[in-house]
Design a protein around this motif. Structure first.
Motif, short mmCIF file in Angstrom:
data_model
loop_
_atom_site.label_atom_id
_atom_site.label_comp_id
_atom_site.label_asym_id
_atom_site.label_seq_id
_atom_site.Cartn_x
_atom_site.Cartn_y
_atom_site.Cartn_z
N PRO A 180 33.58 42.51 29.43
CA PRO A 180 34.23 42.22 30.71
C PRO A 180 35.75 42.42 30.71
N SER A 181 36.37 42.50 29.56
CA SER A 181 37.83 42.67 29.53
C SER A 181 38.27 44.11 29.23
N SER A 182 37.31 45.04 29.18
CA SER A 182 37.63 46.43 28.85
C SER A 182 38.36 47.12 30.01
N THR A 183 39.59 47.50 29.79
CA THR A 183 40.37 48.19 30.82
C THR A 183 39.78 49.56 31.12
N ASN A 184 39.36 50.26 30.09
CA ASN A 184 38.84 51.62 30.30
C ASN A 184 37.58 51.62 31.16
N LEU A 185 36.70 50.63 30.93
CA LEU A 185 35.49 50.54 31.74
C LEU A 185 35.83 50.18 33.18
N LYS A 186 36.83 49.33 33.36
CA LYS A 186 37.27 48.99 34.72
C LYS A 186 37.89 50.20 35.42
N LEU A 187 38.56 51.05 34.65
CA LEU A 187 39.12 52.28 35.24
C LEU A 187 38.00 53.23 35.67
N PHE A 188 36.91 53.23 34.93
CA PHE A 188 35.75 54.01 35.38
C PHE A 188 35.23 53.44 36.70
N GLN A 189 35.25 52.12 36.81
CA GLN A 189 34.83 51.48 38.06
C GLN A 189 35.73 51.92 39.22
N VAL A 190 37.03 52.01 38.95
CA VAL A 190 37.97 52.50 39.97
C VAL A 190 37.59 53.93 40.38
N ALA B 19 39.21 49.87 45.20
CA ALA B 19 39.86 50.56 44.09
C ALA B 19 41.29 50.06 43.90
N ASN B 20 42.02 49.91 45.02
CA ASN B 20 43.41 49.44 44.94
C ASN B 20 43.49 48.02 44.40
N GLN B 21 42.59 47.16 44.84
CA GLN B 21 42.60 45.75 44.38
C GLN B 21 42.38 45.67 42.88
N LEU B 22 41.43 46.47 42.38
CA LEU B 22 41.14 46.46 40.95
C LEU B 22 42.32 47.05 40.16
N LEU B 23 42.94 48.09 40.69
CA LEU B 23 44.10 48.68 40.01
C LEU B 23 45.28 47.71 39.96
N ASP B 24 45.49 46.97 41.05
CA ASP B 24 46.58 45.99 41.07
C ASP B 24 46.37 44.93 39.99
N ALA B 25 45.12 44.50 39.82
CA ALA B 25 44.80 43.50 38.79
C ALA B 25 45.03 44.08 37.39
N LEU B 26 44.65 45.33 37.21
CA LEU B 26 44.84 45.98 35.91
C LEU B 26 46.32 46.20 35.61
N TYR B 27 47.10 46.49 36.64
CA TYR B 27 48.54 46.73 36.46
C TYR B 27 49.23 45.47 35.92
N ILE B 28 48.80 44.31 36.40
CA ILE B 28 49.39 43.05 35.93
C ILE B 28 49.12 42.88 34.43
N LEU B 29 47.92 43.28 34.01
CA LEU B 29 47.54 43.14 32.60
C LEU B 29 48.16 44.22 31.71
N GLU B 30 48.21 45.45 32.21
CA GLU B 30 48.70 46.58 31.39
C GLU B 30 49.62 47.47 32.22
N ILE C 87 46.29 53.96 34.80
CA ILE C 87 46.37 53.16 36.04
C ILE C 87 47.19 53.92 37.08
N TYR C 88 48.28 54.53 36.64
CA TYR C 88 49.13 55.31 37.55
C TYR C 88 48.39 56.55 38.06
N ILE C 89 47.63 57.17 37.16
CA ILE C 89 46.89 58.38 37.55
C ILE C 89 45.87 58.05 38.64
N GLN C 90 45.16 56.94 38.45
CA GLN C 90 44.17 56.55 39.45
C GLN C 90 44.83 56.13 40.76
N LYS C 91 45.98 55.47 40.65
CA LYS C 91 46.72 55.07 41.85
C LYS C 91 47.15 56.32 42.64
N ALA C 92 47.64 57.32 41.90
CA ALA C 92 48.05 58.57 42.54
C ALA C 92 46.85 59.28 43.17
N ASN C 93 45.71 59.19 42.51
CA ASN C 93 44.49 59.79 43.03
C ASN C 93 44.12 59.19 44.38
#
Length: 462
Positions: A61-71, A83-94, A100-106
Motif C-alpha cells: 500500500p505504500s509503493s509510490t511506483n504502483l500508485k503512479l501506475f494507478q495515476v 489522478a490529480n488528487q493522487l498526485l498531490d498526495a504523492l507530491y507531499i510524500l516525495e 510525479i512531475y511527468i504524470q502531472k504534465a501529462n
C-alpha cells in the motif's frame, strides 16, 4: 518497457495469471508487480493491468511506483480529478520524484494546457540526472503549440544526451522540414554523423534532405552509406530507388526495389515503383503485372488504381481505363487530378454528360487550369447548355482575364443568342488579346461565323 523474457519475470507472469484463474492469492514483491503491469500496459491489456495494480496496492500500500501506475490508469480513463488528487498526495510524500512531475504534465497536456505542462517538466529537469526523456516530452509539448523552433531545440537536447534516440532524431528532422530549413538540417546531420558515423538512420535522413533539394547524386551517396551501415535497411533501398528513377537509371532502381521484396514483406509502394520503372523501359507486360500486384497488396491505394488507369489510357483502351479510374475515385473522391482524368477518359468515349461532370468536379476541387474550363465549356456547348457554358466561361475569365480562347467562345455564345452588344464587346477583347485564334468561332460556332451580323461586326473591328 517490454516485459522481460528473463526466466524470473516469465515465472512471475505465469504465477500471476495462474492466481487469477484459481482465485488463490499469492505474494509478489513490488518489483514483480511493476514488471507485470508494464507488460500488460504495453500489450494494451488495461483490464489485466488494473487487476495487477489493485492486488499490488493491497500487498504494498505504500509503493509510490504502483500508485503512479494507478495515476496512469486514471489519466487513460480520463479521470483527471482522481489522478490529480493522487498526485498531490504523492507530491507531499516525495516532492523530488520526477515521475510525479511527468504524470502531472501529462494531465495538463491532456487538458490542452501545454505551456503549464512545459513549466512542470522544466522543473523536473532540475531534479533529474537523466534528462533525455524530459527533453523529449518538452519537445512534444512545443509541437502541440506549433512552436517548431523550441521543439527542435528540445529534441536536439535529447539527442545530445542519447544519440541513439532515433525517435528524437525523426522529430528534429520533422521540425527542420516544417521550417523549410533544409540547409540547416544538412549541417545538423553532418555534425550528428561525425559523432555517429554508422547511424543508418542519420544517413537516411541526410539523403532525404538532399533529395528535397534535388541534389540527387549527393542523396545517392548518403543512401549508400546508410546501406553500408545496415545492409538490411529497407527504407534506404526504397529511397535510393526513388533517386535512381530521378536520374533515369531505371534498371538500377529496379534492382533496389526488388531487394526490398527479398528483405521484407512486399510493400505496395515498391511494387508500384517497379511497375513504373518497367513501363519507362517499355516493358509493358511486366509493368502491368506489377501494377496489379500493387492493388492486390493494398486495394485501398488509390495511386495503384491510377497507375493502371494511366497504363490503359496510354494504350487507348478507354473502357478499361474508365473502370479503374472509378475505383480510384471511390477511394479518394477529393482529388481534382483524378476527376480531370475521369473527364478526359469519358470525353474520349464520347460520354459527354459524365465528362462534363468530371471537369465540373475537378474545378470545384481547385483545378483551375485553363484547359479544364475550356473543355467543360465546349462540352456544355455540344450539349446545348449555353447558359451554363457562358457562366463557366465568365468564371474562367476571373482567373484568366486576358485569354482570347475564353473571349472567342463568349463571342460565339452571345452572337448565337442574338445578344450582339455583348458579343461585340467580347469580340473586341478577343481580337485585342490574340486575333489569330479567330478560328475558334469558325470551329465551334460555324453558323455564327457565317452569319451576316457577325461578319459585319468583324469587318468593323479589324
Amino acid at each position: 518497457m517490454e516485459f522481460s523474457q528473463e526466466e524470473p519475470n516469465k515465472i512471475s507472469l505465469k504465477k500471476f495469471e495462474s492466481m487469477l484463474k484459481t482465485n488463490h492469492v499469492l505474494f509478489f514483491d513490488s518489483d514483480e508487480f511493476e514488471n507485470i503491469i508494464h507488460h500488460y500496459l504495453n500489450q494494451g491489456k488495461v483490464s489485466l493491468a488494473k487487476k495487477a495494480i489493485k492486488l499490488g496496492l493491497q500487498q504494498h500500500p505504500s509503493s509510490t511506483n504502483l500508485k503512479l501506475f494507478q495515476v496512469e490508469i486514471f489519466v487513460f480513463e480520463n479521470k483527471l480529478k482522481e489522478a490529480n488528487q493522487l498526485l498531490d498526495a504523492l507530491y507531499i510524500l516525495e516532492p523530488s520524484n520526477e515521475e510525479i512531475y511527468i504524470q502531472k504534465a501529462n494531465i495538463l497536456s491532456k487538458d490542452d494546457k501545454h505551456e503549464d505542462a512545459i513549466k512542470v517538466l522544466t522543473t523536473a529537469l532540475d531534479l533529474s540526472e537523466e534528462t533525455s526523456e524530459l527533453h523529449s516530452l518538452i519537445g512534444m509539448e512545443y509541437l502541440f503549440l506549433d512552436n517548431f523552433e523550441q521543439a527542435k531545440q528540445s529534441f536536439m537536447s535529447c539527442l545530445a544526451e542519447d544519440n541513439e534516440d532515433y525517435s528524437s532524431l525523426y522529430n528534429v528532422m520533422y521540425c527542420f522540414d516544417f521550417l523549410n530549413e533544409n540547409q540547416e538540417a544538412i549541417h545538423f546531420l553532418n555534425d550528428y554523423l561525425n559523432g555517429s558515423p554508422y547511424s543508418e538512420v542519420g544517413w537516411h535522413q541526410l539523403g532525404k534532405q538532399f533529395y528535397t533539394l534535388k541534389e540527387y547524386k549527393k542523396a545517392l551517396s548518403a543512401y549508400d552509406f546508410a546501406i553500408i551501415s545496415d545492409d538490411r535497411f529497407v527504407g534506404a533501398y526504397l529511397e535510393k530507388g526513388k533517386v535512381l528513377e530521378k536520374l533515369k537509371r531505371y534498371n538500377e532502381a529496379i534492382e533496389n526495389y526488388a531487394l526490398t521484396l527479398e528483405l521484407d514483406d512486399p510493400t505496395a509502394f515498391a511494387l508500384l515503383r517497379l511497375g513504373c520503372c518497367h513501363e519507362k523501359l517499355g516493358q509493358f507486360d511486366l509493368a502491368k503485372q506489377y501494377f496489379y500486384k500493387t492493388v492486390k497488396e493494398d486495394p485501398l491505394l488509390d495511386k495503384g488504381w491510377i497507375a493502371i488507369t494511366k497504363f490503359y489510357n496510354k494504350q487507348k483502351n478507354y473502357q478499361k481505363a474508365l473502370y479503374y479510374i472509378n475505383k480510384a475515385i471511390n477511394i479518394n473522391e477529393e482529388n481534382a487530378v483524378y476527376w480531370k482524368l475521369y473527364a478526359k477518359i469519358n470525353h474520349r468515349l464520347n460520354f459527354l454528360e459524365e465528362a462534363e461532370r468530371g471537369y465540373k468536379r475537378a474545378i470545384e476541387l481547385g483545378n483551375y487550369e485553363l484547359s479544364s474550363w475550356l473543355e467543360r465549356s465546349d462540352i456544355l456547348i455540344k450539349l446545348g447548355e449555353t447558359d451554363a457554358a457562358c457562366l463557366n466561361l465568365i468564371q474562367a475569365a476571373e482567373f484568366y482575364p486576358e485569354e482570347a480562347d475564353i473571349e472567342f467562345r463568349l463571342v460565339g455564345i452571345y452572337y448565337g443568342m442574338l445578344e450582339t452588344e455583348k458579343g461585340s464587346y467580347h469580340l473586341k477583347n478577343a481580337l485585342d488579346f490574340n486575333a489569330e485564334n479567330l478560328f475558334i468561332v469558325e470551329e465551334l460556332f460555324p453558323l455564327v461565323y457565317e452569319s451576316t451580323t457577325f461578319k459585319k461586326a468583324l469587318k468593323k473591328l479589324q
